[in-house]
Every structure is written in structure tokens, then in C-alpha cells.
Design a protein around this motif. Structure first.
Motif, PDB file in Angstrom:
ATOM      1  N   THR A 139       0.797  -1.210  -0.114  1.00 60.29           N
ATOM      2  CA  THR A 139      -0.194   0.018   0.032  1.00 60.29           C
ATOM      3  C   THR A 139       0.898   1.235  -0.060  1.00 60.29           C
ATOM      4  O   THR A 139       1.994   1.307   0.478  1.00 60.29           O
ATOM      5  N   GLU A 140       0.087   2.096  -0.420  1.00 55.69           N
ATOM      6  CA  GLU A 140       1.004   3.608  -0.461  1.00 55.69           C
ATOM      7  C   GLU A 140       1.152   3.988   1.000  1.00 55.69           C
ATOM      8  O   GLU A 140       2.260   4.861   1.281  1.00 55.69           O
ATOM      9  N   LYS A 141       0.252   3.751   1.706  1.00 55.59           N
ATOM     10  CA  LYS A 141       0.347   4.167   3.364  1.00 55.59           C
ATOM     11  C   LYS A 141       1.452   3.443   3.908  1.00 55.59           C
ATOM     12  O   LYS A 141       2.503   4.104   4.532  1.00 55.59           O
ATOM     13  N   GLU A 241      -2.898  -4.742   5.595  1.00 52.81           N
ATOM     14  CA  GLU A 241      -3.031  -5.031   4.245  1.00 52.81           C
ATOM     15  C   GLU A 241      -1.763  -5.867   3.897  1.00 52.81           C
ATOM     16  O   GLU A 241      -1.786  -6.671   3.220  1.00 52.81           O
ATOM     17  N   THR A 242      -0.551  -5.325   4.205  1.00 49.95           N
ATOM     18  CA  THR A 242       0.693  -5.981   4.208  1.00 49.95           C
ATOM     19  C   THR A 242       0.718  -7.169   4.682  1.00 49.95           C
ATOM     20  O   THR A 242       1.159  -8.322   3.817  1.00 49.95           O
TER      21      THR A 242
END
Length: 288
Positions: A139-141, A241-242
Motif C-alpha cells: 500500500t501507499e500508506k 494489508e501488508t
């Protein structure tokens, strides 16, 4: 409670290795047959496991140590990578006469544990990756979280570390509701380590591990079946998510999300829950 009351009954000593100098080790329950080796995060030290060693020593031979370049272990003049630290782990096990052990690492320690398990699977019983680094970020986060962490570490590298800079680093580790755990003792311990001349010289090279994060990613498909990902909803790096994406790629792996409030140091922030999960997992491979 003082860290040294937490460590009451723990043996602290220095172990000589073939190629990595002396390693500071904390050990308890040496009479138990099965060993668990705990590994701390980047710029950290074995006090990260102050609240786990004695409780878990009832059932296991428990060991925590300072990686080379960290804490009070030797600080050789060399390039630091997660794979180099995995080699150091193997030499420490050799020096302590441990052929095979359970591994549990948080952050950098989880990253190193995973690489060790892939390279030397015959030396690993069960593997727990606790808010581990080295996962492919999805994710970009997650990318922004890594960038923020590198910048936070640089505050203790580009300038002389201070009480305030170390406090900020420790606050990052813990959930806001647990910031009361970041007390003078913990801050001054880490500040004292950072201010040592040998630490000052090596800190920039340690931060390079993060700058080259994607060069040493864990080969997830090669991890052992039954690997446990232990995570938190509020982990400030490597988001949910990761870890879910990583869990999906490891056949037969388990994912446990802490129920108590914790961020990057669940073993310290919620020790009773962590110790219960660790006891169950390292006993029979489950978290139910």
C-alpha cells in the motif's frame, strides 16, 4: 515496575562468537529442553523482552540478545544487512551449543528470523514473526510509514541523540494509550546506549538497512508451514494489508492480531496476551 525487577532471575552475560565479537545475552530457563530465541528491532536491544523472559522460562529455555551493532554487543566496522545478522544468529547458536530453536523476532528481529529460517531450515523449530520487517509493502500508506520511520531514526543519527529524540522514537513504538510505559528508565537506557562513541559511529550504517529494505525482502514462499504472523491493528509500519498479503503467500501460515491495544511492541505493551499466545504457539503450533 523497573526493568531490573522484570529481569529478576535472568542471567545476563557475554558470549564470544567466531566472527562477530561478543554478544550480550539474557537467558532464563536453561534447564528446559526447548529453546526460544527472541530478537529485537533496529536500533534496539534485548530489554524489549523484559516482560517475557521470566514468564516464558517456566516452559522454555528463553534467550534474548543484542544484535551486533546494537545495544552492548560488539560493533564491527562493516556493512550491516539482515542476512549478515542472520549469520550472526547462527554463530551465537553455535557458541551456546544450540542446534535448533524456536525463533521469535519483532521488526528487524522478525526479518532476520525469517531469513535465517529460509537459509537454515534445519535449525528452526517454529517461527513467529512479530510486527516483522522485510515484507513486500503493498500500500501507499505502507510506503509512507517506512519513509516516516527512516526520518524518525535519522533524528538520532544526524544530530546528537537527546532525551526528546529518544522519547519520540519510543513513543512511535507504542500505542498512544501505552505512552505511560515510556518512562525515564527506558528512555535513559536507550539514550545511554546511543551516546556511546561506538554506537554513534555505527548508527548511520544501521539506518541503511531500512534505506535498502526492498533489496532483502523475505522470500515468503520459502517460509516454513505453520509460520505465525503476530500483528497489531495499530502497527506503525507494515500495515494490516501488508501482513494479510504476506500471510496469503505462506502455505499453512497463521495470522494472530493482538486484542489488547498495542502498536509495534506487543510483547512489551501487552505482555500477558503475548506470553499466552507464545506459550500456546511454541507448545503445539496453534493460537486457538
Amino acid at each position: 515496575m523497573s526493568l531490573w525487577l522484570d529481569f529478576l532471575g535472568v542471567e545476563i552475560r557475554y558470549v564470544k562468537t567466531r566472527n562477530f565479537g561478543t554478544i550480550r545475552v539474557a537467558e532464563a530457563g536453561a534447564h528446559n529442553e526447548r529453546a526460544i530465541i527472541f530478537q529485537h528491532g533496529i536500533n534496539g536491544h534485548f530489554e524489549a523482552y523484559a516482560k517475557n523472559l521470566i514468564p516464558l522460562s517456566k516452559h522454555f529455555h528463553v534467550i534474548a540478545f543484542d544484535f551486533v551493532g546494537h545495544g552492548l554487543s560488539s560493533k564491527p566496522d562493516c556493512e550491516y544487512t539482515p542476512m549478515m545478522l542472520a549469520e550472526q544468529l547462527g554463530e551465537l547458536m553455535d557458541a551456546m551449543g544450540i542446534a535448533k530453536a524456536h525463533l521469535s523476532g519483532e521488526s528487524l528481529g522478525g526479518w532476520v528470523s525469517a531469513l535465517f529460517a529460509v537459509r537454515w531450515p534445519e535449525r528452526v523449530d517454529r517461527l513467529m514473526l512479530n510486527t516483522a520487517g522485510g515484507l513486500p509493502i503493498v500500500t501507499e500508506k505502507g510506503r509512507q510509514d517506512l519513509k516516516h520511520f527512516i526520518e524518525l531514526n535519522k533524528r538520532n543519527i544526524d544530530n546528537v541523540p537527546s532525551y526528546e529524540s529518544v522519547q519520540a522514537r519510543l513513543h512511535w513504538l507504542m500505542h498512544p494509550d501505552n505512552h505511560h510505559m515510556v518512562n525515564d528508565e527506558l528512555i535513559n537506557l536507550r539514550l545511554g546506549i546511543y551516546l556511546q562513541p561506538t554506537s554513534r559511529s555505527v548508527l548511520p550504517r544501521l539506518n541503511e538497512i531500512l534505506a535498502h529494505h526492498d533489496d532483502y525482502l523475505i522470500p515468503l514462499e520459502k517460509l516454513p508451514q505453520g509460520t505465525l504472523f503476530l500483528w497489531t491493528e495499530d502497527n506503525p509500519i507494515h500495515d494490516m494489508e501488508t501482513v494479510k498479503a504476506a500471510h496469503a503467500r505462506v502455505e499453512g501460515s497463521l495470522l494472530y492480531v493482538m486484542k489488547g491495544l498495542a502498536a509495534h511492541w506487543p510483547q512489551y505493551e501487552q505482555p500477558e496476551e503475548f506470553n499466552a499466545v507464545a506459550t500456546k504457539f511454541f507448545t503445539d503450533g496453534s493460537v486457538a
